[in-house]
Design an enzyme around this catalytic site. Structure first.
Site, mmCIF file in Angstrom:
data_model
loop_
_atom_site.group_PDB
_atom_site.id
_atom_site.type_symbol
_atom_site.label_atom_id
_atom_site.label_comp_id
_atom_site.label_asym_id
_atom_site.label_seq_id
_atom_site.Cartn_x
_atom_site.Cartn_y
_atom_site.Cartn_z
ATOM 1 N N LYS A 14 0.853 -1.164 -0.050
ATOM 2 C CA LYS A 14 -0.007 0.390 0.264
ATOM 3 C C LYS A 14 0.939 1.376 -0.053
ATOM 4 O O LYS A 14 0.542 2.158 -0.741
ATOM 5 C CB LYS A 14 -0.887 -0.089 1.017
ATOM 6 C CG LYS A 14 -1.732 -1.126 1.400
ATOM 7 C CD LYS A 14 -2.688 -1.153 2.740
ATOM 8 C CE LYS A 14 -1.783 -1.079 3.928
ATOM 9 N NZ LYS A 14 -1.209 -2.151 4.233
ATOM 10 N N ARG A 89 -9.575 0.364 8.644
ATOM 11 C CA ARG A 89 -9.023 -0.995 8.742
ATOM 12 C C ARG A 89 -10.072 -1.951 9.585
ATOM 13 O O ARG A 89 -9.790 -3.053 9.851
ATOM 14 C CB ARG A 89 -7.699 -0.711 9.749
ATOM 15 C CG ARG A 89 -6.535 -0.369 9.179
ATOM 16 C CD ARG A 89 -5.829 -1.444 8.392
ATOM 17 N NE ARG A 89 -4.516 -1.644 9.285
ATOM 18 C CZ ARG A 89 -3.137 -1.100 8.914
ATOM 19 N NH1 ARG A 89 -3.443 -0.074 8.111
ATOM 20 N NH2 ARG A 89 -2.209 -1.666 9.542
ATOM 21 N N ARG A 128 11.873 -5.542 4.427
ATOM 22 C CA ARG A 128 11.601 -4.313 4.551
ATOM 23 C C ARG A 128 12.605 -3.264 5.042
ATOM 24 O O ARG A 128 13.087 -3.673 6.375
ATOM 25 C CB ARG A 128 10.450 -3.651 4.870
ATOM 26 C CG ARG A 128 9.914 -2.215 4.706
ATOM 27 C CD ARG A 128 8.577 -1.817 4.675
ATOM 28 N NE ARG A 128 7.863 -2.179 6.006
ATOM 29 C CZ ARG A 128 6.446 -2.030 6.252
ATOM 30 N NH1 ARG A 128 6.094 -1.625 5.194
ATOM 31 N NH2 ARG A 128 6.109 -2.619 7.511
ATOM 32 N N ARG A 161 11.842 -1.391 10.577
ATOM 33 C CA ARG A 161 10.765 -0.910 11.469
ATOM 34 C C ARG A 161 10.430 -1.871 12.810
ATOM 35 O O ARG A 161 10.790 -3.141 12.745
ATOM 36 C CB ARG A 161 9.493 -0.836 10.725
ATOM 37 C CG ARG A 161 8.826 0.632 10.573
ATOM 38 C CD ARG A 161 7.747 0.481 9.654
ATOM 39 N NE ARG A 161 6.547 -0.153 10.062
ATOM 40 C CZ ARG A 161 5.271 -0.395 9.465
ATOM 41 N NH1 ARG A 161 5.212 0.416 8.287
ATOM 42 N NH2 ARG A 161 4.215 -0.819 9.778
ATOM 43 N N ARG A 172 0.828 -9.236 13.588
ATOM 44 C CA ARG A 172 0.019 -8.225 12.957
ATOM 45 C C ARG A 172 -0.940 -9.068 11.720
ATOM 46 O O ARG A 172 -2.154 -8.612 11.623
ATOM 47 C CB ARG A 172 0.639 -7.544 12.130
ATOM 48 C CG ARG A 172 1.493 -6.198 12.936
ATOM 49 C CD ARG A 172 2.592 -5.773 12.480
ATOM 50 N NE ARG A 172 2.605 -5.117 11.153
ATOM 51 C CZ ARG A 172 3.585 -4.560 10.360
ATOM 52 N NH1 ARG A 172 4.595 -5.045 10.443
ATOM 53 N NH2 ARG A 172 3.431 -3.909 9.208
HETATM 54 P P1 AP5 Z 1 4.959 -1.545 1.690
HETATM 55 O O1 AP5 Z 1 4.441 -0.711 0.748
HETATM 56 O O2 AP5 Z 1 5.527 -1.054 2.837
HETATM 57 O O3 AP5 Z 1 3.904 -2.391 2.353
HETATM 58 P P2 AP5 Z 1 2.179 -1.884 3.068
HETATM 59 O O4 AP5 Z 1 1.228 -2.311 2.746
HETATM 60 O O5 AP5 Z 1 2.538 -0.224 3.181
HETATM 61 O O6 AP5 Z 1 2.798 -2.464 4.381
HETATM 62 P P3 AP5 Z 1 2.681 -1.792 6.007
HETATM 63 O O7 AP5 Z 1 3.498 -2.825 6.949
HETATM 64 O O8 AP5 Z 1 3.262 -0.453 6.106
HETATM 65 O O9 AP5 Z 1 1.300 -1.916 6.177
HETATM 66 P P4 AP5 Z 1 0.739 -1.777 7.603
HETATM 67 O O10 AP5 Z 1 -0.612 -1.942 7.072
HETATM 68 O O11 AP5 Z 1 0.859 -3.122 8.621
HETATM 69 O O12 AP5 Z 1 1.366 -0.675 8.422
HETATM 70 P P5 AP5 Z 1 0.803 0.818 8.915
HETATM 71 O O13 AP5 Z 1 2.169 1.610 8.814
HETATM 72 O O14 AP5 Z 1 -0.183 1.023 7.885
HETATM 73 O O15 AP5 Z 1 5.757 -2.938 1.121
HETATM 74 C C1 AP5 Z 1 6.236 -4.076 2.081
HETATM 75 C C2 AP5 Z 1 7.604 -4.440 1.487
HETATM 76 O O16 AP5 Z 1 7.219 -5.059 0.296
HETATM 77 C C3 AP5 Z 1 8.405 -3.303 1.082
HETATM 78 O O17 AP5 Z 1 9.813 -3.846 1.496
HETATM 79 C C4 AP5 Z 1 8.415 -3.038 -0.410
HETATM 80 O O18 AP5 Z 1 9.633 -2.714 -1.128
HETATM 81 C C5 AP5 Z 1 8.066 -4.665 -0.720
HETATM 82 N N1 AP5 Z 1 7.176 -4.716 -2.100
HETATM 83 C C6 AP5 Z 1 6.112 -3.625 -2.104
HETATM 84 N N2 AP5 Z 1 5.312 -4.103 -3.282
HETATM 85 C C7 AP5 Z 1 6.006 -5.083 -3.817
HETATM 86 C C8 AP5 Z 1 5.827 -5.996 -5.180
HETATM 87 N N3 AP5 Z 1 4.884 -5.858 -5.825
HETATM 88 N N4 AP5 Z 1 6.758 -6.973 -5.082
HETATM 89 C C9 AP5 Z 1 7.918 -7.160 -4.322
HETATM 90 N N5 AP5 Z 1 7.914 -6.596 -3.096
HETATM 91 C C10 AP5 Z 1 7.238 -5.399 -2.742
HETATM 92 O O19 AP5 Z 1 0.400 0.245 10.037
HETATM 93 C C11 AP5 Z 1 1.423 0.363 11.448
HETATM 94 C C12 AP5 Z 1 0.608 -0.106 12.616
HETATM 95 O O20 AP5 Z 1 -0.048 1.251 12.954
HETATM 96 C C13 AP5 Z 1 -0.653 -1.013 12.473
HETATM 97 O O21 AP5 Z 1 -0.083 -2.387 12.723
HETATM 98 C C14 AP5 Z 1 -1.743 -0.545 13.741
HETATM 99 O O22 AP5 Z 1 -1.145 -0.903 15.039
HETATM 100 C C15 AP5 Z 1 -1.456 1.008 13.359
HETATM 101 N N6 AP5 Z 1 -2.372 1.306 12.494
HETATM 102 C C16 AP5 Z 1 -2.360 1.903 11.324
HETATM 103 N N7 AP5 Z 1 -3.431 2.269 10.662
HETATM 104 C C17 AP5 Z 1 -4.537 1.897 11.559
HETATM 105 C C18 AP5 Z 1 -6.058 1.860 11.368
HETATM 106 N N8 AP5 Z 1 -6.532 2.490 10.519
HETATM 107 N N9 AP5 Z 1 -6.543 1.664 12.576
HETATM 108 C C19 AP5 Z 1 -5.957 0.833 13.785
HETATM 109 N N10 AP5 Z 1 -4.641 0.772 13.681
HETATM 110 C C20 AP5 Z 1 -3.889 1.409 12.818
#
Ligand code: AP5
Length: 221
Positions: A14, A89, A128, A161, A172
């Site tokens: 994402k 989410r 990552r 991270r 997660r």
């Molecule tokens: P990346 O683009 O970083 O993936 P992502 O989907 O953004 O993953 P996140 O871990 O950031 O999502 P998340 O939802 O767990 O974390 P968030 O920060 O939102 O890509 C991942 C890796 O894959 C990278 O190394 C990239 O290079 C690689 N990659 C990407 N595309 C690829 C492809 N096509 N092929 C190969 N490799 C690829 O949330 C963190 C925490 O915050 C949550 O756990 C929760 O505690 C809290 N939080 C955030 N939002 C909410 C909410 N709305 N409600 C409640 N809690 C929340």
């Protein structure tokens, strides 16, 4: 106001896609995870409260998350349109967003699920790396920087991270995937869900998303 929702499990891509799509589509990229990490780094009450949940791989409670995101949507830089990355989410977050947008005579235009199987999510999250200066995203295996440990764009150090440690990654995925499926069902019931295959190379996923989001809304599948 144009509102695009990017859905996907942790590690689906994402953040990677939103960072490219937002400037190409002239939309603001809003990621609730980034907002929580910034608040935690600044030591605010919300940030420190959220950090405790994030460190355990749990979702931050809806009342905290919804207020933070809806407040941010009222800022002047969001008026043209936004790509939401990591929000909603839970079904309660999705309903709160619908109500808030309805009050502004707007609504979610489309919710796009980046679909990636669980084994691949573990591999991506474990590899990552992010840059300290601006959060540019790399992967040791699938998307490495030109110089190991250094950001291609700004030269800053790359780090892992805290919640990308294997045990937290598993927590997660276990806790968040069921909620993700419920959010997908919410948008499917509204006829707004589109699924893209997230197993293809990053650039191919981007091109499919750009093509989908550049069509006039009445001709979209
Ligand atoms: P990346 O683009 O970083 O993936 P992502 O989907 O953004 O993953 P996140 O871990 O950031 O999502 P998340 O939802 O767990 O974390 P968030 O920060 O939102 O890509 C991942 C890796 O894959 C990278 O190394 C990239 O290079 C690689 N990659 C990407 N595309 C690829 C492809 N096509 N092929 C190969 N490799 C690829 O949330 C963190 C925490 O915050 C949550 O756990 C929760 O505690 C809290 N939080 C955030 N939002 C909410 C909410 N709305 N409600 C409640 N809690 C929340």
């Amino acid at each position: 106001m144009r509102v695009i929702v990017l859905l996907g499990a942790p590690g689906a891509g994402k953040g990677t896609q939103a960072a490219v799509l937002a400037p190409r589509l002239n939309l603001l990229h809003l990621a609730t995870g980034d907002m929580f990490r910034a608040a935690a780094a600044a030591g605010t009450r919300i940030g420190l409260e959220a950090k405790a949940y994030m460190d355990r791989g749990e979702l931050v409670p809806d009342h905290i998350t919804v207020r933070m995101l809806l407040d941010r949507l009222t800022a002047s830089d969001a008026t043209h349109g936004v790509i939401l990355d990591g929000f909603p989410r839970t079904p309660a977050q999705a309903r709160a967003l619908d109500v808030a947008l309805d009050e502004r005579r707007s609504g979610v235009e489309e919710a796009i699920l980046i679909d990636v199987p669980a084994e691949e999510l573990v591999r991506r999250l474990s590899g990552r790396r992010l840059c300290r200066a601006a959060g540019h995203i790399y992967n040791e295996v699938t998307n490495p920087p030109h110089v190991p440990g250094e950001c291609d764009i700004d030269g800053s150090e790359l780090y892992q991270r805290a919640d990308d440690q294997l045990e937290t990654v598993k927590a997660r995925l276990d806790q968040q995937i069921p909620e993700l499926l419920d959010v997908c069902a919410h948008y499917e019931a509204q006829g707004k869900l589109r699924t893209v295959d997230g197993m293809r190379p990053i650039e191919e996923v981007t091109e499919e998303l750009v093509a989908a989001l550049s069509q006039p809304s009445e001709s979209r599948a």
